[in-house]
Design a protein around this motif. Structure first.
Motif, PDB file in Angstrom:
ATOM      1  N   GLN A  71       0.816  -1.213   0.000  1.00 24.77           N
ATOM      2  CA  GLN A  71       0.000   0.000   0.000  1.00 24.77           C
ATOM      3  C   GLN A  71       0.850   1.263   0.000  1.00 24.77           C
ATOM      4  O   GLN A  71       0.414   2.308  -0.486  1.00 24.77           O
ATOM      5  CB  GLN A  71      -0.924   0.005   1.217  1.00 24.77           C
ATOM      6  N   CYS A  72       2.060   1.174   0.551  1.00 30.26           N
ATOM      7  CA  CYS A  72       2.905   2.355   0.694  1.00 30.26           C
ATOM      8  C   CYS A  72       3.960   2.475  -0.396  1.00 30.26           C
ATOM      9  O   CYS A  72       4.457   3.573  -0.635  1.00 30.26           O
ATOM     10  CB  CYS A  72       3.609   2.342   2.056  1.00 30.26           C
ATOM     11  N   SER A  73       4.333   1.392  -1.040  1.00 27.50           N
ATOM     12  CA  SER A  73       5.483   1.405  -1.955  1.00 27.50           C
ATOM     13  C   SER A  73       5.152   0.648  -3.232  1.00 27.50           C
ATOM     14  O   SER A  73       4.741  -0.527  -3.180  1.00 27.50           O
ATOM     15  CB  SER A  73       6.697   0.775  -1.261  1.00 27.50           C
ATOM     16  N   GLY A  74       5.369   1.304  -4.359  1.00 28.18           N
ATOM     17  CA  GLY A  74       5.221   0.624  -5.632  1.00 28.18           C
ATOM     18  C   GLY A  74       6.280  -0.442  -5.850  1.00 28.18           C
ATOM     19  O   GLY A  74       6.053  -1.420  -6.566  1.00 28.18           O
ATOM     20  N   PHE A  75       7.441  -0.259  -5.223  1.00 33.61           N
ATOM     21  CA  PHE A  75       8.516  -1.250  -5.337  1.00 33.61           C
ATOM     22  C   PHE A  75       8.072  -2.583  -4.738  1.00 33.61           C
ATOM     23  O   PHE A  75       8.227  -3.642  -5.355  1.00 33.61           O
ATOM     24  CB  PHE A  75       9.764  -0.728  -4.626  1.00 33.61           C
ATOM     25  N   PHE A  76       7.525  -2.561  -3.545  1.00 32.64           N
ATOM     26  CA  PHE A  76       7.080  -3.797  -2.911  1.00 32.64           C
ATOM     27  C   PHE A  76       5.812  -4.327  -3.567  1.00 32.64           C
ATOM     28  O   PHE A  76       5.585  -5.545  -3.574  1.00 32.64           O
ATOM     29  CB  PHE A  76       6.854  -3.566  -1.419  1.00 32.64           C
ATOM     30  N   GLU A  77       4.996  -3.456  -4.092  1.00 37.14           N
ATOM     31  CA  GLU A  77       3.793  -3.915  -4.785  1.00 37.14           C
ATOM     32  C   GLU A  77       4.162  -4.755  -6.002  1.00 37.14           C
ATOM     33  O   GLU A  77       3.555  -5.793  -6.274  1.00 37.14           O
ATOM     34  CB  GLU A  77       2.933  -2.723  -5.196  1.00 37.14           C
ATOM     35  N   ALA A  78       5.198  -4.307  -6.733  1.00 32.04           N
ATOM     36  CA  ALA A  78       5.640  -5.070  -7.901  1.00 32.04           C
ATOM     37  C   ALA A  78       6.404  -6.317  -7.489  1.00 32.04           C
ATOM     38  O   ALA A  78       6.234  -7.390  -8.078  1.00 32.04           O
ATOM     39  CB  ALA A  78       6.504  -4.188  -8.795  1.00 32.04           C
ATOM     40  N   GLY A  79       7.262  -6.194  -6.452  1.00 33.34           N
ATOM     41  CA  GLY A  79       8.107  -7.318  -6.076  1.00 33.34           C
ATOM     42  C   GLY A  79       7.360  -8.481  -5.471  1.00 33.34           C
ATOM     43  O   GLY A  79       7.820  -9.620  -5.543  1.00 33.34           O
ATOM     44  N   THR A  80       6.209  -8.218  -4.851  1.00 29.90           N
ATOM     45  CA  THR A  80       5.433  -9.295  -4.237  1.00 29.90           C
ATOM     46  C   THR A  80       4.212  -9.665  -5.058  1.00 29.90           C
ATOM     47  O   THR A  80       3.347 -10.405  -4.576  1.00 29.90           O
ATOM     48  CB  THR A  80       4.986  -8.877  -2.830  1.00 29.90           C
ATOM     49  N   SER A  81       4.133  -9.180  -6.288  1.00 29.02           N
ATOM     50  CA  SER A  81       2.978  -9.469  -7.133  1.00 29.02           C
ATOM     51  C   SER A  81       3.083 -10.861  -7.724  1.00 29.02           C
ATOM     52  O   SER A  81       4.147 -11.489  -7.749  1.00 29.02           O
ATOM     53  CB  SER A  81       2.876  -8.422  -8.252  1.00 29.02           C
ATOM     54  N   ASP A  82       1.959 -11.360  -8.230  1.00 31.86           N
ATOM     55  CA  ASP A  82       1.935 -12.679  -8.853  1.00 31.86           C
ATOM     56  C   ASP A  82       2.785 -12.706 -10.113  1.00 31.86           C
ATOM     57  O   ASP A  82       3.422 -13.720 -10.415  1.00 31.86           O
ATOM     58  CB  ASP A  82       0.491 -13.066  -9.187  1.00 31.86           C
ATOM     59  N   GLU A  83       2.798 -11.603 -10.868  1.00 34.39           N
ATOM     60  CA  GLU A  83       3.598 -11.570 -12.089  1.00 34.39           C
ATOM     61  C   GLU A  83       5.083 -11.755 -11.767  1.00 34.39           C
ATOM     62  O   GLU A  83       5.800 -12.478 -12.464  1.00 34.39           O
ATOM     63  CB  GLU A  83       3.387 -10.249 -12.831  1.00 34.39           C
ATOM     64  N   TRP A  84       5.545 -11.090 -10.705  1.00 36.61           N
ATOM     65  CA  TRP A  84       6.950 -11.224 -10.316  1.00 36.61           C
ATOM     66  C   TRP A  84       7.241 -12.646  -9.827  1.00 36.61           C
ATOM     67  O   TRP A  84       8.286 -13.219 -10.103  1.00 36.61           O
ATOM     68  CB  TRP A  84       7.266 -10.210  -9.215  1.00 36.61           C
TER      69      TRP A  84
END
Length: 492
Positions: free
Chosen positions: A84-97
């Motif tokens: 919720q706070c960081s786009g970096f962690f949003e991408a890194g923990t996403s299903d695509e990653w």
């Protein structure tokens, strides 16, 4: 009661008398014993797992390790908060990653699952792990996602091994002579700080803000607070978290109030960049007024270091002021005095009054026109060029800024064309110089000054929060730049 058989096979009993304290408190002791916390085999109470910031043992699912070989800071945080706070962690923990590296880890995961009995297979719980990669000397440290085993409940910190220590030399110790100097002065030698302490502080502040804790920023020294806030903002920019970090930095700096405005007046380009990163309308607008008023003084600190939208905004505001100054300059040169009959003063109807107008226009022309370029002669080459080296170029001339002139015009009175100047000018015409003519001449010059003061009022507006009275007579440039709500470049 202790019983034992006697010689006849009968059983006798021997009553053991308890001490009064034991007998009287037996029931209470048994109650306390039932509710006493378990103790470890090594003494003391048993370890209670932490479940609060920075380690949420029971609910955390993202482990972050900041280590440099000398010290280590570990976090076990929540994916929900980080994404919720960081786009970096949003991408890194996403299903695509996760799918991107699924092929390489599928065999290891299948082998781990095969070792778990079917009867004991619990629900799968996904975990993530990040470690700080320091890189080379010129690299910026960055969190790198590492392979974390898929855990089935339990404590992630207890089931994962600590990261290998960073191969970095230990912090240097103070030299012998410095230690002896401290010893001789009877002072305790200062503790050598770890050179990476700032990095540990910045990451801790980053995660503290994510969890709505106040960051540890200097509340007293505004210079230190600026450095810490700037470093935190750069980290927030790197991890796409400025929307969360910016308001915290803005809130902290605005608490300095008057001291903040004075610091912005000293370093406007630096605070303009900080205000942009923090999305602080107050800091950005305050710095923008100074930058535009001093332009192009801060161009080297901003060009290539700020987005093009900010540079375009500066140039637009500079053009607006230049257009306004040109319009007002035309009015100033058209100022004129009139005779008692309402006619314009000319050399033929009032020579003395026309001389007063000529002095004002000459002063205005000299102070609003850049000085002429010096005539370059061709002297002998400097020693450096005669020896085959390139000659050192002369330093560039300072930028010509007419803000000081308009400030004088807006002040009026004796700030310019004072008594001595008027007297010296009138003495150039001996036939006109006498006490009465000098008084009349000064009165007519004051009339033109008052007309000029009214003409430059649009340039005298002040859109700063800074108290100009505290600057010892004001600033030498204009502060009439207005930053409207639609001007903020991050609202586009």
């Amino acid at each position: 009661m202790v019983s034992y058989p006697d010689s006849q096979g009968a059983e006798r009993s021997l009553a053991i008398r308890r001490p009064p304290s034991v007998a009287s408190h037996s029931s209470r002791a048994s109650t306390v014993r039932r509710h006493r916390p378990h103790r470890s085999h090594f003494g003391g109470t048993s370890y209670q797992p932490q479940n609060e910031f920075p380690v949420f043992t029971h609910t955390g699912d993202v482990e972050i390790v900041i280590s440099n070989g000398r010290k280590e800071q570990r976090y076990l945080l929540h994916k929900l908060i980080l994404t919720q706070c960081s786009g970096f962690f949003e991408a890194g923990t996403s299903d695509e990653w996760a799918h991107a590296g699924e092929a390489g880890n599928s065999q290891n995961q299948n082998a781990a699952l095969a070792r778990i009995p079917e009867a004991q297979a619990p629900t799968e719980k996904k975990r993530w792990r990040y470690e700080l990669d320091w890189g080379g000397e010129d690299d910026v440290p960055m969190l790198i996602q590492k392979d974390a085993p898929t855990l089935f409940g339990g404590d992630a910190l207890s089931q994962t091994q600590p990261p290998p220590p960073r191969n970095k030399p230990p912090a240097p110790h103070a030299g012998f002579f410095r230690s002896m100097a401290n010893f001789s002065s009877l002072h305790v030698p200062a503790t050598q700080q770890d050179p990476d302490d700032d990095t540990f502080r910045d990451y801790d502040n980053l995660f503290r803000v994510f969890y709505n804790y106040p960051p540890t920023l200097d509340p007293i020294n505004i210079a230190n607070a600026y450095v810490e806030c700037k470093s935190l903002l750069q980290l927030g920019d790197m991890y796409d978290a400025l929307e969360v970090i910016g308001p915290r930095v803005d809130h902290h700096l605005l608490r300095f109030q008057g001291r903040l405005w004075k610091q912005i007046a000293k370093y406007p380009p630096s605070y303009l960049k900080l205000g942009y990163l923090a999305r602080s309308k107050a800091i950005f607008a305050e710095a923008m007024v100074h930058v535009v008023g001093q332009w192009p003084q801060g161009i080297n600190q901003l060009r290539g270091q700020t987005p093009e939208t900010v540079m375009e905004l500066i140039e637009d505001k500079v053009d607006e002021i230049d257009e306004l100054k040109a319009k007002i300059e035309g009015k100033l040169f058209r100022l004129t005095l009139t005779t008692s009959r309402g006619e314009r003063v000319t050399p033929s109807n009032n020579w003395l009054d026309w001389m007063a107008m000529s002095l004002f226009r000459q002063w205005l022309a000299e102070n609003t026109t850049p000085p002429p370029a010096p005539i370059l002669k061709s002297p002998r080459a400097p020693p450096s060029s005669r020896n085959g080296e390139l000659p050192v170029p002369p330093p560039p001339s300072p930028a010509f800024n007419t803000g000081r002139v308009f400030r004088l015009l807006g002040t009026g009175g004796s700030s310019y064309l004072a008594h001595d100047e008027c007297k010296r000018f009138l003495r150039l015409s001996p036939e006109q110089y006498n006490r009465d003519n000098l008084k009349r001449f000064e009165r007519r010059v004051d009339e033109i000054k008052n007309l000029a003061k009214d003409a430059v009022k649009p340039l005298m507006r002040n859109f700063l929060e800074l108290d100009l009275g505290s600057q010892g007579g004001g600033l030498p440039y204009l502060t009439c730049t207005r930053v409207d709500p639609q001007d903020f470049p991050w609202d586009e």
